[in-house]
Design an enzyme around this catalytic site. Sequence first.
Site, PDB file in Angstrom:
ATOM      1  N   ARG A 278      -9.279   3.696   7.758  1.00 22.63           N
ATOM      2  CA  ARG A 278      -9.472   4.468   8.806  1.00 22.63           C
ATOM      3  C   ARG A 278      -8.890   6.170   8.249  1.00 22.63           C
ATOM      4  O   ARG A 278      -8.798   5.743   7.338  1.00 22.63           O
ATOM      5  CB  ARG A 278      -8.806   4.465  10.391  1.00 22.63           C
TER       6      ARG A 278
ATOM      7  N   LYS B  71      -2.566   0.820  12.608  1.00 27.03           N
ATOM      8  CA  LYS B  71      -1.989   1.998  13.923  1.00 27.03           C
ATOM      9  C   LYS B  71      -1.198   0.829  13.986  1.00 27.03           C
ATOM     10  O   LYS B  71      -0.834  -0.417  14.259  1.00 27.03           O
ATOM     11  CB  LYS B  71      -3.447   1.010  15.078  1.00 27.03           C
TER      12      LYS B  71
ATOM     13  N   HIS C 241     -15.833   7.399   9.522  1.00 24.37           N
ATOM     14  CA  HIS C 241     -15.837   5.621  10.150  1.00 24.37           C
ATOM     15  C   HIS C 241     -16.552   5.015  10.177  1.00 24.37           C
ATOM     16  O   HIS C 241     -16.798   4.165   9.947  1.00 24.37           O
ATOM     17  CB  HIS C 241     -15.784   6.775  11.674  1.00 24.37           C
TER      18      HIS C 241
ATOM     19  N   ARG D 154     -16.267   3.227   7.289  1.00 20.14           N
ATOM     20  CA  ARG D 154     -15.747   1.806   7.576  1.00 20.14           C
ATOM     21  C   ARG D 154     -16.650   1.216   8.174  1.00 20.14           C
ATOM     22  O   ARG D 154     -16.820  -0.012   7.932  1.00 20.14           O
ATOM     23  CB  ARG D 154     -14.562   2.931   8.385  1.00 20.14           C
TER      24      ARG D 154
ATOM     25  N   HIS E 150      -7.867  -4.857  12.365  1.00 22.56           N
ATOM     26  CA  HIS E 150      -8.376  -5.242  13.954  1.00 22.56           C
ATOM     27  C   HIS E 150      -7.072  -5.636  14.608  1.00 22.56           C
ATOM     28  O   HIS E 150      -6.647  -7.201  13.834  1.00 22.56           O
ATOM     29  CB  HIS E 150      -9.888  -5.949  13.965  1.00 22.56           C
TER      30      HIS E 150
ATOM     31  N   TYR F 113     -19.376  -5.089  14.804  1.00 25.13           N
ATOM     32  CA  TYR F 113     -20.007  -5.791  13.343  1.00 25.13           C
ATOM     33  C   TYR F 113     -20.450  -6.444  13.074  1.00 25.13           C
ATOM     34  O   TYR F 113     -21.506  -6.234  11.946  1.00 25.13           O
ATOM     35  CB  TYR F 113     -18.897  -5.610  12.556  1.00 25.13           C
TER      36      TYR F 113
END
Length: 299
Positions: free
Chosen positions: A149, A173, A245, A248, A271, A280
């Site tokens: 990210r 995150k 992004h 990514r 994730h 994806y």
Amino acid sequence: MLWPSYIKGFKSYLKLERSLSGNSVDAYLSDVDKLGQYFQSLNREPKITEINVVDLKSFISWLNDLGMLASTQARVISGLKAFFGYLMLEDLIQNNPSALIEAPKLTRKLPDKLNIHEINGLIDAIDASKPEGMRNKAIIEVLYGCGLRVTELTELKISNLYPQIEFIKVIGKGNKERLVPIGGVALKFIDIYLREIRVHMNIKKGNEDFIFLNRFGAKLSRISIFNLIKSLAVKTGLKKTISPHTLRHSFATHLIEGGADLRAVQEMLGHSSITTTEIYTHIDRDYLRDVITQFHPRS
């Protein structure tokens, strides 16, 4: 233009009255800071009472031109609504300019992906003779080669590089740490940048460990990365709408198309849910068309 007293009061409001976590408070302040960056780009310093709905709509268009995802724009708008709501609550403004601003509609539409030739084109378009050239090459290689990210890239530190085993430690995150493999090409460009460019810079206090710095010796901002990607797309004549992004997304897509295990990709992307990673797994349209042609009795 950060209106220090307003920002300080907004921060206290978020922490004390809304009891938000430190990360949430930082996210709100970052959203307001983006508005400040927008006005700086226009060389304007309006008073807080002068900002109107036209200014905010122009700001959103600016975010869109940077290639910012609709989901990111929606979060920024939410942050601004909270900020102007606070100003109204404190009677610091008489009218709320964000009241009529709507967040972009969020869909499950997949972003554009780049093929390897397009990615190589972006890297080749970077002028390596300029001081920032090698840094920018390293940035593109890391974004695509590690699937980071944009915030994970700007926060990447020298102390989190493990070149001997070809891994980097990433803070994702929720301050979750993960180890991500990094390829030899990306490591090569980082090494050249650190040894030949960065070592000669006057680094601001507190920024000594961050890998990627701006010309003033401070950590690169998210906006700088967005601007870099946008300028390279224009330079190469790329017609796709891309952002950090996109690299990514291309990283994950190319891995899965090549047969990588979905769980492994989930781990590398950071994730928390496998459901997020599954977006994806879209299949090339030409492949779908070939399947229909080959196997459907009516084709």
